[in-house]
Scaffold this motif. Sequence first.
Motif, PDB file in Angstrom:
ATOM      1  N   VAL A  13       7.637   6.161  31.544  1.00  0.00           N
ATOM      2  CA  VAL A  13       7.954   7.033  32.680  1.00  0.00           C
ATOM      3  C   VAL A  13       8.910   6.271  33.591  1.00  0.00           C
ATOM      4  O   VAL A  13       8.573   5.197  34.110  1.00  0.00           O
ATOM      5  CB  VAL A  13       6.679   7.431  33.450  1.00  0.00           C
ATOM      6  CG1 VAL A  13       7.037   8.346  34.620  1.00  0.00           C
ATOM      7  CG2 VAL A  13       5.683   8.097  32.523  1.00  0.00           C
ATOM      8  N   ILE A  14      10.095   6.800  33.761  1.00  0.00           N
ATOM      9  CA  ILE A  14      11.108   6.193  34.635  1.00  0.00           C
ATOM     10  C   ILE A  14      11.075   6.944  35.953  1.00  0.00           C
ATOM     11  O   ILE A  14      11.310   8.155  35.994  1.00  0.00           O
ATOM     12  CB  ILE A  14      12.509   6.306  34.001  1.00  0.00           C
ATOM     13  CG1 ILE A  14      12.509   5.750  32.576  1.00  0.00           C
ATOM     14  CG2 ILE A  14      13.545   5.605  34.866  1.00  0.00           C
ATOM     15  CD1 ILE A  14      13.697   6.227  31.753  1.00  0.00           C
ATOM     16  N   VAL A  15      10.763   6.243  37.036  1.00  0.00           N
ATOM     17  CA  VAL A  15      10.651   6.886  38.347  1.00  0.00           C
ATOM     18  C   VAL A  15      11.892   6.559  39.171  1.00  0.00           C
ATOM     19  O   VAL A  15      12.145   5.397  39.483  1.00  0.00           O
ATOM     20  CB  VAL A  15       9.382   6.441  39.097  1.00  0.00           C
ATOM     21  CG1 VAL A  15       9.208   7.264  40.371  1.00  0.00           C
ATOM     22  CG2 VAL A  15       8.139   6.587  38.210  1.00  0.00           C
ATOM     23  N   ASP A  16      12.657   7.575  39.501  1.00  0.00           N
ATOM     24  CA  ASP A  16      13.855   7.444  40.326  1.00  0.00           C
ATOM     25  C   ASP A  16      13.433   7.444  41.793  1.00  0.00           C
ATOM     26  O   ASP A  16      13.204   8.491  42.388  1.00  0.00           O
ATOM     27  CB  ASP A  16      14.801   8.615  40.026  1.00  0.00           C
ATOM     28  CG  ASP A  16      15.994   8.660  40.965  1.00  0.00           C
ATOM     29  OD1 ASP A  16      16.410   7.596  41.451  1.00  0.00           O
ATOM     30  OD2 ASP A  16      16.511   9.771  41.210  1.00  0.00           O
ATOM     31  N   VAL A  17      13.326   6.251  42.362  1.00  0.00           N
ATOM     32  CA  VAL A  17      12.847   6.112  43.746  1.00  0.00           C
ATOM     33  C   VAL A  17      14.065   6.002  44.664  1.00  0.00           C
ATOM     34  O   VAL A  17      14.484   4.909  45.050  1.00  0.00           O
ATOM     35  CB  VAL A  17      11.925   4.888  43.894  1.00  0.00           C
ATOM     36  CG1 VAL A  17      11.333   4.842  45.311  1.00  0.00           C
ATOM     37  CG2 VAL A  17      10.808   4.926  42.862  1.00  0.00           C
ATOM     38  N   ASN A  18      14.647   7.160  45.003  1.00  0.00           N
ATOM     39  CA  ASN A  18      15.797   7.148  45.916  1.00  0.00           C
ATOM     40  C   ASN A  18      15.407   7.468  47.355  1.00  0.00           C
ATOM     41  O   ASN A  18      16.252   7.481  48.251  1.00  0.00           O
ATOM     42  CB  ASN A  18      16.917   8.080  45.411  1.00  0.00           C
ATOM     43  CG  ASN A  18      16.535   9.547  45.382  1.00  0.00           C
ATOM     44  OD1 ASN A  18      15.777  10.027  46.221  1.00  0.00           O
ATOM     45  ND2 ASN A  18      17.070  10.277  44.416  1.00  0.00           N
ATOM     46  N   GLY A  19      14.132   7.730  47.585  1.00  0.00           N
ATOM     47  CA  GLY A  19      13.635   7.888  48.943  1.00  0.00           C
ATOM     48  C   GLY A  19      13.836   9.252  49.563  1.00  0.00           C
ATOM     49  O   GLY A  19      13.453   9.464  50.722  1.00  0.00           O
ATOM     50  N   PHE A  20      14.414  10.183  48.799  1.00  0.00           N
ATOM     51  CA  PHE A  20      14.678  11.522  49.328  1.00  0.00           C
ATOM     52  C   PHE A  20      14.144  12.583  48.383  1.00  0.00           C
ATOM     53  O   PHE A  20      14.023  12.381  47.179  1.00  0.00           O
ATOM     54  CB  PHE A  20      16.186  11.759  49.498  1.00  0.00           C
ATOM     55  CG  PHE A  20      16.817  11.009  50.625  1.00  0.00           C
ATOM     56  CD1 PHE A  20      16.793  11.505  51.923  1.00  0.00           C
ATOM     57  CD2 PHE A  20      17.448   9.798  50.396  1.00  0.00           C
ATOM     58  CE1 PHE A  20      17.389  10.814  52.960  1.00  0.00           C
ATOM     59  CE2 PHE A  20      18.049   9.094  51.425  1.00  0.00           C
ATOM     60  CZ  PHE A  20      18.018   9.601  52.719  1.00  0.00           C
ATOM     61  N   GLN A  21      13.846  13.743  48.963  1.00  0.00           N
ATOM     62  CA  GLN A  21      13.647  14.953  48.183  1.00  0.00           C
ATOM     63  C   GLN A  21      14.420  16.063  48.879  1.00  0.00           C
ATOM     64  O   GLN A  21      15.204  15.784  49.800  1.00  0.00           O
ATOM     65  CB  GLN A  21      12.162  15.265  48.022  1.00  0.00           C
ATOM     66  CG  GLN A  21      11.348  15.297  49.295  1.00  0.00           C
ATOM     67  CD  GLN A  21       9.864  15.213  48.989  1.00  0.00           C
ATOM     68  OE1 GLN A  21       9.286  14.142  48.959  1.00  0.00           O
ATOM     69  NE2 GLN A  21       9.235  16.356  48.735  1.00  0.00           N
TER      70      GLN A  21
END
Length: 268
Positions: free
Chosen positions: A166-174
């Motif tokens: 599972v690759i989690v894209d943690v860009n801090g926004f939704q």
Amino acid sequence: MKKFDAGRVRKTVLDMAFSGSTVHIGCAFSIVELLAVLYRNHLRFDAENSRADDRDYMVLSKGHGVMAQYACLHEIGWLSDDDIARYFQNGTRLKGLADAHVPGIEATSGTLGHGLPVGVGLALGAKMKNADQMCYTLVGDGELNEGTIWEAALFAAQFKLDNLVVIVDVNGFQAMGTTDEVISLGDIGAKFSAFDFDVLTVDGHDETAIDHSYQKLKTRKNGRPKALIAKTVKGKGVSFMEHDNIWHYTRLNAQTYEAAVAELQGQA
């Protein structure tokens, strides 16, 4: 020409977004290196057959970032120049969310939280067949608000799916703000560890570090599913898009398109 060059992938994303007058540029840019390295060095596929039985699986659960994956599929040759030029236009097969009718797209996604359960099912199927296949599933950090993510994680741990990453894209926004403003996620790595995942954290734009992380995770046959927590920048690669959530829903015009292309060319 090196396949899956991150700069060229970003340029293709810009071309699609401009020609289709569409959105979701920032969330595509944040996953470019994660996908480019995966397709270049780790994902097993047959360039002549997108449905080869022995292929590894790449499920894009955050389906609104699909322009980045389409750009990689264009690098393989599964999508044509005409497909890219007609993105999001009448009669095109390339829609604004991931669509399983497109060669190389494993699951229709965009309704968040659904892609990981599909990825878990693919990983389980490979295990049941005793097949040497990996399943990579890319999710967004805001997507972790969905309960189906954690149900799938419990299932993956129960059935010892060590062929799942599972690759989690943690860009801090939704979509409507920062993840901290909407629902604070705390320590994402610790959460996956608590679900008995094997966890690594990486700079999601450092291609060498990403490459090493994928290599470590896919070779750890220890009965534990994997999670790669990737710290990324929404809008990465174009200065006026970086860290600015307006580019979740803003469309390019001729001036912003030309300015963005000029920046990418300057980085080449």
